[in-house]
Structure formats: C-alpha cells, structure tokens
Design an enzyme around this catalytic site. Structure first.
Site, mmCIF file in Angstrom:
data_model
loop_
_atom_site.group_PDB
_atom_site.id
_atom_site.type_symbol
_atom_site.label_atom_id
_atom_site.label_comp_id
_atom_site.label_asym_id
_atom_site.label_seq_id
_atom_site.Cartn_x
_atom_site.Cartn_y
_atom_site.Cartn_z
ATOM 1 N N ASP A 1 37.823 72.027 62.772
ATOM 2 C CA ASP A 1 38.969 71.643 61.943
ATOM 3 C C ASP A 1 39.437 72.882 61.209
ATOM 4 O OD1 ASP A 1 39.820 68.575 60.688
ATOM 5 O OD2 ASP A 1 40.554 70.369 59.674
ATOM 6 N N ASN B 1 48.583 48.071 68.203
ATOM 7 C CA ASN B 1 48.741 48.068 66.752
ATOM 8 C C ASN B 1 49.942 47.240 66.325
ATOM 9 O OD1 ASN B 1 46.463 49.391 66.020
ATOM 10 N ND2 ASN B 1 47.389 51.421 65.928
ATOM 11 N N CYS C 1 47.786 53.683 60.481
ATOM 12 C CA CYS C 1 48.289 53.435 61.837
ATOM 13 C C CYS C 1 49.435 52.440 61.961
ATOM 14 C CB CYS C 1 47.146 52.953 62.723
ATOM 15 S SG CYS C 1 45.991 54.264 63.114
ATOM 16 N N LYS D 1 41.910 48.504 52.769
ATOM 17 C CA LYS D 1 41.070 47.388 53.204
ATOM 18 C C LYS D 1 39.663 47.651 52.677
ATOM 19 C CE LYS D 1 39.562 47.438 57.556
ATOM 20 N NZ LYS D 1 39.427 47.652 59.017
HETATM 21 C C1 UDX Z 1 43.992 49.440 62.940
HETATM 22 C C2 UDX Z 1 43.594 48.752 64.254
HETATM 23 O O1 UDX Z 1 42.881 47.539 63.959
HETATM 24 C C3 UDX Z 1 42.740 49.674 65.095
HETATM 25 O O2 UDX Z 1 42.455 49.073 66.346
HETATM 26 C C4 UDX Z 1 43.475 50.992 65.308
HETATM 27 O O3 UDX Z 1 42.677 51.898 66.015
HETATM 28 C C5 UDX Z 1 43.876 51.605 63.982
HETATM 29 O O4 UDX Z 1 44.639 50.664 63.211
HETATM 30 P P1 UDX Z 1 42.794 49.910 60.611
HETATM 31 O O5 UDX Z 1 44.141 50.322 60.147
HETATM 32 O O6 UDX Z 1 41.643 50.799 60.348
HETATM 33 O O7 UDX Z 1 42.805 49.657 62.200
HETATM 34 O O8 UDX Z 1 42.427 48.484 59.941
HETATM 35 P P2 UDX Z 1 42.738 46.963 60.295
HETATM 36 O O9 UDX Z 1 41.478 46.211 60.172
HETATM 37 O O10 UDX Z 1 43.494 46.789 61.540
HETATM 38 O O11 UDX Z 1 43.645 46.514 59.057
HETATM 39 C C6 UDX Z 1 44.958 47.017 58.867
HETATM 40 C C7 UDX Z 1 45.595 46.387 57.642
HETATM 41 O O12 UDX Z 1 45.898 45.006 57.868
HETATM 42 C C8 UDX Z 1 44.703 46.417 56.395
HETATM 43 O O13 UDX Z 1 45.482 46.736 55.277
HETATM 44 C C9 UDX Z 1 44.173 45.012 56.307
HETATM 45 O O14 UDX Z 1 43.819 44.633 55.005
HETATM 46 C C10 UDX Z 1 45.386 44.216 56.809
HETATM 47 N N1 UDX Z 1 45.017 42.889 57.335
HETATM 48 C C11 UDX Z 1 44.232 42.782 58.439
HETATM 49 C C12 UDX Z 1 45.492 41.738 56.697
HETATM 50 O O15 UDX Z 1 46.209 41.819 55.699
HETATM 51 N N2 UDX Z 1 45.156 40.519 57.219
HETATM 52 C C13 UDX Z 1 44.371 40.372 58.316
HETATM 53 O O16 UDX Z 1 44.117 39.219 58.723
HETATM 54 C C14 UDX Z 1 43.895 41.547 58.947
HETATM 55 P P1 ADP Z 2 43.013 60.623 61.677
HETATM 56 O O1 ADP Z 2 42.933 59.509 60.678
HETATM 57 O O2 ADP Z 2 43.979 60.337 62.796
HETATM 58 O O3 ADP Z 2 41.691 61.073 62.181
HETATM 59 P P2 ADP Z 2 43.156 62.768 59.748
HETATM 60 O O4 ADP Z 2 44.347 63.201 58.989
HETATM 61 O O5 ADP Z 2 42.042 62.101 59.022
HETATM 62 O O6 ADP Z 2 43.685 61.856 60.930
HETATM 63 O O7 ADP Z 2 42.500 64.009 60.515
HETATM 64 C C1 ADP Z 2 43.193 64.961 61.212
HETATM 65 C C2 ADP Z 2 42.461 66.294 61.026
HETATM 66 O O8 ADP Z 2 43.054 67.258 61.907
HETATM 67 C C3 ADP Z 2 42.534 66.895 59.620
HETATM 68 O O9 ADP Z 2 41.236 67.103 59.125
HETATM 69 C C4 ADP Z 2 43.289 68.226 59.806
HETATM 70 O O10 ADP Z 2 42.814 69.271 58.971
HETATM 71 C C5 ADP Z 2 43.000 68.544 61.268
HETATM 72 N N1 ADP Z 2 43.968 69.450 61.889
HETATM 73 C C6 ADP Z 2 45.316 69.422 61.835
HETATM 74 N N2 ADP Z 2 45.859 70.418 62.567
HETATM 75 C C7 ADP Z 2 44.819 71.108 63.114
HETATM 76 C C8 ADP Z 2 44.705 72.253 63.980
HETATM 77 N N3 ADP Z 2 45.779 72.872 64.441
HETATM 78 N N4 ADP Z 2 43.469 72.675 64.318
HETATM 79 C C9 ADP Z 2 42.366 72.031 63.873
HETATM 80 N N5 ADP Z 2 42.407 70.953 63.067
HETATM 81 C C10 ADP Z 2 43.601 70.483 62.683
#
Ligand code: UDX
Ligand code: ADP
EC number: 1.1.1.22
Length: 458
Positions: free
Chosen positions: A36, A223, A275, A338
C-alpha cells in the site's frame, strides 16, 4: 522456503487486507504480499492494532503474518517479484469533472496499471478486486498492452462479495466466488490459475466463471439488488407508520415466501457503507451513458428512497419533540454504518448528525469501534458535537436517544437507569428496531421505532 506461488495485492484496505489474509491462511504453500502507498496503514497492519476492526481478523493475521503473509510499502518490488497481482485500490465516486457525483474515479486504478506496466519483466495475471465500472478491464488491458518489452498481461475480474462485520466468515465460506476472464486460450489459462487458488478451500461448484464483462456487471447488480431490498422495506416502513401496520411483522410474512427470502428485510435509517451508493451510481451512470434513461431512473430511485428515509427520520424526531430541537441534547447510539465494524463511510449517522446540528441541537456520539472515524467525518462541521465512549455517560442529561447502529450492546443496556438520567420528557428513536420498545416505554420513554406504532405517554 520455496513457495508454490507468489501472490501480490495492491491496496491494503477493507477488501484487500482480509481477502489476502484468508488466502494466506488457507494456502500455506503460497506467499502473499500486500502493498500500500500509505505507510501508516502498512505499519498498522504490521502491528497489534490493525487498521480495521473485523471480528476474527486479528487471529487470522496473527496466524499468518511473517510466515506467508507480508505487508510492505514497496509497491514496485512487489510487482517485480510476483506474477499474480490482485488490485484492490480505492475507486471512490468522482468528485470533479464529467461524471462528478456519479462515475467512478479511476485515477488510483490507472496509476496502478501504469506502475504494473513499468515494473514488469515477466508475464503477469492482473486481477481486478475493487468494484469497478463495466469494461474497466478493457481500459486496463489497453494500458498494459502498450508494453514495449513484449511482456504478456492477462486481466481477470474477481469481484469481492464480502460484507463488513462478517468478512472472515464470508471469505471462508462464500456463497460464490466469481471469476471473469477473456475467452481466449490465454484468458482461460489465467482463469484456471485463479480457480486453482480458490479451490484450496472453496468447493468447485461455488466457483463461478463467466466472461469478464458479466463478472464486472454482476458485482454492481448484486449490490444494487441488495440495496433495493433495503429501500423497498424502508419505503414500506413509511406506509406502516401511517397505517398502524408493523414493518417487522410485514417483513416476516413477506420474507416467509421462499421466492422472496427473509434476509435483508430489516427496516432502518437507511443503508450506508462504501459500496451500495457508489455501485448504484455507477450503474446509473452506465445506463445513462448507453441512453437507457428509464433503466437509470429505476435504479436511481433506490438511492432516492435511501435519502428520503434518512430525512424522514430527522423529521420524525422534530415532529415528536414539539417541532424544535434547538438547544436539545441528542445522543446517537452508534455511528458505524452497521454493527461489527468501525467503518463509517456513507453512514446515515453522518447525515443525521449534520441535520440535527442544522436544527441547532447538541449531538453526543457514542460507538464501541467507530469514534475515531466519526471524529474525522465530523472534523469540519459547525456546531456542538461530543464523542463519549461510555453509552450511559453519553446519554446523561439528553432529551433523546437515537439508535443509529444495530450494535447488540445497545439492546442490553439498563433503560431504567438511562431514563433516570435523561431530560424529561425523554424520547427514544430506534433507527434499527433493536430495542424492546414496550420495556423502554414502561420505564418512561416515549418510543419511536421505524415502521411501527409509536408508544407515547401523551
Ligand atoms: C455490501 C454487500 O453486502 C457485499 O456483498 C459487498 O461486497 C459490499 O457491500 P457491506 O456494505 O459491508 O456489504 O454491508 P451490508 O451488510 O450489505 O449492509 C449495507 C447497509 O445496508 C448497512 O448500512 C446496513 O445496516 C444496511 N441494511 C442491511 C439495512 O438497513 N437493512 C438490512 O436488512 C440489511
Ligand atoms: P476498500 O474498502 O475497497 O478496500 P480502501 O479505501 O479501504 O478500499 O483501501 C484502498 C487502499 O488502496 C488504501 O489503503 C490506499 O492507500 C491504497 N491505494 C490507493 N492507491 C494506491 C496505489 N497506487 N498503490 C498502492 N496502494 C494504493
């Protein structure tokens, strides 16, 4: 020790870190290196205080670090020494120029592609791990194929479906692993190399292969479907509040239909996380790009309902508390998007805090894991915000408690004590429907769950 394969991951974030730790754990015969550009992040990964909170991750990292899992800032060396390269750098929503607020900002991606190109002297398999707009692989290939020294690059798409808070289990026992490739001889060969890695612990029938564009699109669509379920139940929660129906009862009855399924039907203050919003905006942008405006409008409405739900929550607070929040102290139980994560990206709590401050309320925030991120998120807000570790202390003297995150600890607090220490009349707004409403009402609170009749003393 000679390792069977050398695997690199560029980007040590919420996705790259846990994913690679799982590969290292399941495949002791491979050497896995994560690089990183952020030295602080790498130092944290190399310490006892990991940069992200994820149940089970500490054990996973402890079991593998410095055996076959290594963290480093030397990106170039990493590229030189590894022929299988996952790219997991951030792809935030663009904040400038064409597509601002909609399209993905691919500058980190492109920088990485160029870095791979410049430092490669042997054939590489480059794997897209970050969520990306459809056809990014093509852009990637175009950059890599400008190689002057004849180095061969195969680009694969392998989107990650882990959810934060359950990442370790999701990685260990995934519903599916998706690998998209070009359907050429070289593309299929590269695909098989990746299949072989996952087949170390994932049953073959769960490893789905597809063409590269389907793979990229499937991640956005997964998603979007999940977010759509949350927006659907949240839209219905508004109707429940008008009709004395109970959204939990409705969700249970609806979810009992095996065609619909019971998961992901919890009404809430809205979805957050890095996401959902980003990926839907990407999908919407893509549809508009291809002139599919009706399709774009359809998916955009998922975000509209999510914004509506957050604003509705604040308006309900305002209406319940006699149309003024000025000078009132409101305690937010939870700030993470969450439970079981310290991540606050796109957390509805950010919006709610800003709105409460606009109404001149004082906001006290408590969260078991997310206070550091909350401080960063709110660094430039105008108004009074306090950050307090202990929930009893945080709620002391407050006019209202608002549950933002479904941390189980909030359901287990002593509500009699909380009522004793609250300003009266005391209010609870349960943005996650995790509290025992009747019990809270009986000790004296006026209780406003989401999508259920309120329990009030007046
Ligand atoms: C999501 C997808 O689930 C995952 O597959 C993808 O790789 C990344 O995005 P994440 O964002 O980590 O994962 O959490 P997730 O459990 O999906 O919850 C997303 C949001 O929806 C949270 O804020 C959660 O509180 C909300 N949520 C989820 C609700 O409000 N109600 C529900 O019933 C489920
Ligand atoms: P995700 O939730 O998708 O994993 P993050 O923002 O948590 O995303 O992580 C992305 C990471 O990638 C960060 O730690 C950032 O410093 C790193 N990053 C961004 N650009 C570069 C690069 N050119 N080379 C190496 N690491 C990088």
């Amino acid at each position: 020790m000679e390792f069977e394969k050398n695997i690199l991951c560029i980007g040590a974030g919420y996705v790259g870190g846990p994913t690679m730790a799982m590969i290292a754990r399941q495949c002791p015969q491979y050497k896995v290196t994560i690089v990183d550009i952020n030295p602080e992040r790498i130092a944290q990964w190399n310490s006892n205080d990991l940069p992200i909170y994820e149940p089970g991750l500490d054990e996973l990292v402890k079991a593998t670090r410095n055996r076959n899992l290594f963290f480093s800032t030397d990106v170039e060396r990493g590229i030189r020494e590894n022929d299988i390269i996952f790219v997991s750098v951030n792809t935030p929503t663009k904040t400038f120029g064409t597509g601002a607020g909609m399209a993905a900002d691919l500058q980190y991606w492109e920088k990485t592609a160029r870095q791979i190109l410049q430092n490669s002297t042997s054939p590489k398999i480059v794997i897209e791990k970050s969520t990306l707009p459809v056809r990014t692989a093509q852009a990637m290939e175009r950059i890599l194929n400008t190689s002057r020294n004849g180095v061969r690059f195969d680009v694969l798409s392998n989107p990650e479906f882990l959810a934060e808070g359950t990442a370790v289990n999701d990685l260990k026992d995934p519903d599916r692993v998706l690998i998209g490739s070009r359907e050429t001889e070289d593309g299929l060969k590269a695909r098989d190399t990746l299949v072989e890695i996952f087949a170390n612990w994932v049953p073959r029938e769960k490893i789905i292969t597809s063409n590269i564009w389907s793979s990229e699109l499937s991640k956005l669509v997964s998603n979007a479907f999940l977010a759509q379920r949350v927006s659907s139940i949240n839209a219905i929660s508004a109707l429940c509040e008008k009709t004395e129906a109970d959204v939990t009862e409705v969700a249970r009855a609806v979810g009992a239909d095996s065609r619909i399924g019971s998961r992901f039907l919890n009404a809430s203050i809205g979805f957050g996380g890095s996401c959902f919003k980003k990926d839907i905006l990407n999908l919407v942008y893509l549809c508009r790009h291809y002139g599919l405006n009706d399709v774009a409008d359809y998916w955009e409405s998922v975000i509209k309902i999510n914004n509506y739900q957050q604003e509705r929550f604040v308006r309900n607070m305002l209406a319940a508390m006699f149309n003024t929040l000025a000078g009132k102290r409101i305690c937010l139980f939870g700030f993470a998007f969450k439970a079981n994560t310290g991540d606050t990206r796109e957390s509805p709590a950010i919006y709610v805090t800003r709105r409460l401050l606009e109404e001149h309320a004082e906001v006290v925030i408590t969260d078991p894991k997310a206070l550091n991120n909350a401080r960063i998120d709110l660094a430039n807000v105008q108004g009074k915000v306090l950050f307090v570790d202990d929930p009893y202390e945080a709620a002391m003297g407050c006019h209202a408690i608002a549950v933002m995150t479904e941390w189980p600890l909030y359901a287990d607090l002593d509500y009699e004590r909380l009522y004793r220490d609250a300003e009266k009349p005391a209010f609870i707004f349960d943005g996650r429907n995790i509290l025992d409403s009747r019990r809270c009402f009986e000790v004296g609170f006026n209780v406003f769950p989401i999508g259920k009749p309120a329990l009030t003393h007046f």
